[in-house]
Design a protein around this motif. Structure first.
Motif, short mmCIF file in Angstrom:
data_model
loop_
_atom_site.label_atom_id
_atom_site.label_comp_id
_atom_site.label_asym_id
_atom_site.label_seq_id
_atom_site.Cartn_x
_atom_site.Cartn_y
_atom_site.Cartn_z
N ARG A 173 0.84 -1.21 -0.04
CA ARG A 173 0.20 0.10 0.16
C ARG A 173 1.46 1.25 0.11
O ARG A 173 1.98 1.32 0.62
N VAL A 174 0.54 2.32 -1.02
CA VAL A 174 1.47 3.01 -0.79
C VAL A 174 0.02 4.46 -0.70
O VAL A 174 -1.49 4.11 -0.66
N ALA A 175 1.09 5.56 0.63
CA ALA A 175 -0.47 6.73 1.18
C ALA A 175 0.56 7.47 1.59
O ALA A 175 2.16 7.63 1.38
N ALA A 176 0.02 8.88 1.72
CA ALA A 176 0.57 10.09 1.69
C ALA A 176 1.92 10.31 2.96
O ALA A 176 3.40 10.35 3.02
N SER A 177 1.18 9.78 3.66
CA SER A 177 1.44 8.79 5.45
C SER A 177 0.43 8.06 6.32
O SER A 177 -0.70 7.90 5.64
N HIS A 178 0.96 6.86 6.36
CA HIS A 178 0.09 6.43 7.82
C HIS A 178 -0.25 7.30 9.46
O HIS A 178 -0.66 6.33 10.81
N ILE A 179 -0.38 8.37 9.58
CA ILE A 179 -0.69 9.14 10.59
C ILE A 179 -2.19 9.44 10.70
O ILE A 179 -2.81 9.69 9.81
N ARG A 180 -2.36 8.56 11.70
CA ARG A 180 -4.23 8.57 11.69
C ARG A 180 -4.38 9.53 12.70
O ARG A 180 -3.59 10.33 13.46
N VAL A 181 -5.81 10.15 13.01
CA VAL A 181 -6.47 11.25 14.07
C VAL A 181 -6.37 10.37 15.73
O VAL A 181 -5.20 10.35 16.59
N GLY A 182 -6.06 8.59 15.19
CA GLY A 182 -5.78 7.65 16.18
C GLY A 182 -3.96 7.81 16.86
O GLY A 182 -3.83 7.51 17.44
N THR A 183 -3.46 8.52 15.56
CA THR A 183 -2.11 8.51 16.44
C THR A 183 -1.75 9.83 17.24
O THR A 183 -0.67 9.66 17.87
N PHE A 184 -2.46 10.44 17.23
CA PHE A 184 -2.55 11.51 17.89
C PHE A 184 -3.00 11.64 19.05
O PHE A 184 -2.37 11.60 20.65
N GLN A 185 -4.07 10.64 19.33
CA GLN A 185 -4.43 10.52 20.42
C GLN A 185 -3.70 9.37 20.98
O GLN A 185 -3.91 9.34 22.53
N TYR A 186 -3.00 8.84 20.41
CA TYR A 186 -1.70 7.79 21.52
C TYR A 186 -1.33 8.28 22.64
O TYR A 186 -0.73 8.00 23.97
#
Ligand code: AMP
Ligand code: MG
Length: 490
Positions: A173-186
């Motif tokens: 999979r290719v993505a601009a990034s895998h930073i999610r809302v949940g990454t901040f929540q972590y």
């Protein structure tokens, strides 16, 4: 020889952001499909990728030079319940490349084996969900909707145990990034304000560089995510897409559609439609998606709160930024609806006319995609009304509406041909119809026949072109498709 021009940044972040973890090799990797155009855009040699060394890499059996494989940490609200640690339980991020357009992109192997974040589960992916994600994400890209992309699908030669034993596969999979809302929540949930700031700085530099120079960069970051998500969800609604599992860990800070587990497209129009078997209460139904996006963005705002201002001023700033979601969504959605009808966004009465059509479609179980596509023909030749009215249980419901539509079309003053061609460029003829997606998966999983996958993929790569030879893929299912069920992509 370096085959992939890795330029990794996430792995330079502090230790707690990820765990270093190589993919687990599989028994017998075999290439199902390589996205050659995407590979070339990423600066990779498609012929090398399709060869045995490339396929081993895509399966996770060898780690290419320059890769620094990691599993990233994130948390998330799943169906409203906060889970403080999720993380990549079955995905390994190999690294990043800067593509031909200067965009930094993650290369991730999904189904690459267990990681320290696999709580339960084998870290693997079954072939069916991998093909679904490959097909639907590429269809979304062809529709012009921001999305992660599929670089390759590789069969593992191993079985995964689900309700039955199923062939396994790995998706690159290719993505601009895998930073999610949940990454901040972590990090926020751990009270690690410094990590939240570090992540915000990374996201700013990577996805919102213009916001870095704003007076309040972190407010500009939240504003940017709000804006992109508002537009993204509007674009989903405009093609009838139901994501199906809008948990905060499945919402990308870069504004791409990510995580194609139980997603599906509407057949008959009904905003209450929810396909996912685990979404019993319709939390993630089609029409709920704007509200859920805002709910998720509110969780992001909470995580960013300490960065926005001190104390009460932070809450005020967050509320002001979140208040921008509604107007942005409405504008994108309403402009899009007007355009779908061949009308200018500022045409008086266009929004009311569109809302009225949708209400009549819902009442009459009209197929969403076919209605708008056939309206393109009707805009060109009134005789083509027959094709649209047929989609309504009570065809006179369409007739009454069409009289008002034609009045507004006249006010536009364009030629019928010009209107029709503008409409055809935004109202797709082909979407990944659920019944075709299922048949494609069944052929691959049960018979090892990838012909339907290849054919459907080719058709969906040109969604706005009439393809008479493939007209069957445009057809609605018998009975409107409301009883269709999807399952999470595990
Ligand atoms: P998803 O449903 O893909 O968004 O995944 C939600 C969480 O479950 C993530 O932390 C995944 O890594 C984890 N997960 C999903 N499927 C598996 C699996 N087969 N093995 C291990 N972890 C999984
Ligand atoms: Mg997920």
């Amino acid at each position: 020889m370096t085959k992939i021009p890795f330029d990794n940044s996430y792995v330079r972040l502090p230790d707690g952001f990820f765990v270093r973890r190589a993919p687990t090799p599989v028994a017998a990797p075999r290439l199902i499909r390589l996205n050659r155009a995407l590979a070339a855009n990423l600066g990779m040699d498609p012929d090398w990728l399709a060869g045995s060394a490339g396929v081993r890499m895509l399966a996770g059996n060898s780690v290419p030079e320059g890769a620094e494989p990691i599993a990233t940490a994130y948390a998330g609200h799943q169906f409203g319940n906060f889970v403080p640690q999720l993380g990549d339980g079955r995905a390994v991020l190999l690294g990043e490349v800067v593509d031909r357009d200067g965009q930094r992109r993650d290369i991730q192997l999904k189904g690459a084996g267990p990681t320290p974040f696999s709580r339960r589960g084998d870290g693997r992916a079954a072939l069916g969900p991998v093909l679904r994600e490959y097909l639907v994400s590429e269809a979304m890209a062809a529709l012009g909707i921001p999305t992660t992309r599929a670089l390759a699908a590789v069969a593992t030669g191993e079985l995964v145990v689900r309700e039955t034993r199923l062939p396994g596969a790995v998706l690159a999979r290719v993505a601009a990034s895998h930073i999610r809302v949940g990454t901040f929540q972590y990090f926020a949930a751990r009270g690690d304000a410094e990590a939240v700031r570090t992540l915000a700085d990374h996201a700013l530099a990577r996805h919102y560089p213009e916001a870095s120079s704003a007076e309040h960069p972190y407010r500009a970051l939240l504003d940017g995510v709000v804006a992109r998500q508002a537009e993204l969800v509007a674009s989903w609604l405009l093609v009838g897409f139901v994501h199906g599992v809008m948990n905060t860990d499945n919402m990308s800070v870069a504004g791409e559609t990510i995580d194609y587990g139980p997603c599906a497209f509407l057949d008959a129009y009904d905003p209450r439609t929810s396909f996912s078997s685990i979404d019993a209460h319709g939390r993630y139904a089609y029409g709920q998606q704007p509200g859920i996006a805002l709910w998720n963005l509110t969780r992001l705002a909470e995580a960013l709160l300490p960065l926005l201002a001190d104390d009460e001023a932070a809450v005020e700033a967050a509320e002001a930024l979140l208040a921008g979601f509604g107007p942005r969504f409405e504008k994108a959605y309403h402009d899009g609806l007007a355009h779908k009808l061949g009308l200018s966004a500022d045409r008086d009465g266009a929004v009311a006319l569109a809302d009225d059509l949708l209400a009549r479609m819902a009442e009459n179980r009209a197929d969403f995609t076919l209605t708008f596509r056939r309206l393109c023909d009707a805009a060109e030749r009134p005789e083509a009304d027959a094709g649209v009215r047929d989609l309504f249980v009570d065809p006179t419901e369409y007739d009454a509406w069409a009289v008002r539509w034609r009045k507004l079309l006249d006010e536009e003053g364009r030629t019928p041909a010009a209107t029709a061609s503008a409409m055809r460029a935004i109202n797709p003829a082909f979407i990944p119809r659920n019944h075709h997606v299922e048949a494609m998966i069944a052929a691959a999983v049960e018979q090892g026949d990838f012909g339907p996958f290849e054919e459907l993929l080719a058709v969906l790569s040109r969604p706005y072109d009439d393809q008479p030879a493939h007209a069957c893929y445009a057809e609605a299912p018998e009975g409107g498709g409301a009883d269709y069920r999807t399952f999470c992509g595990t």
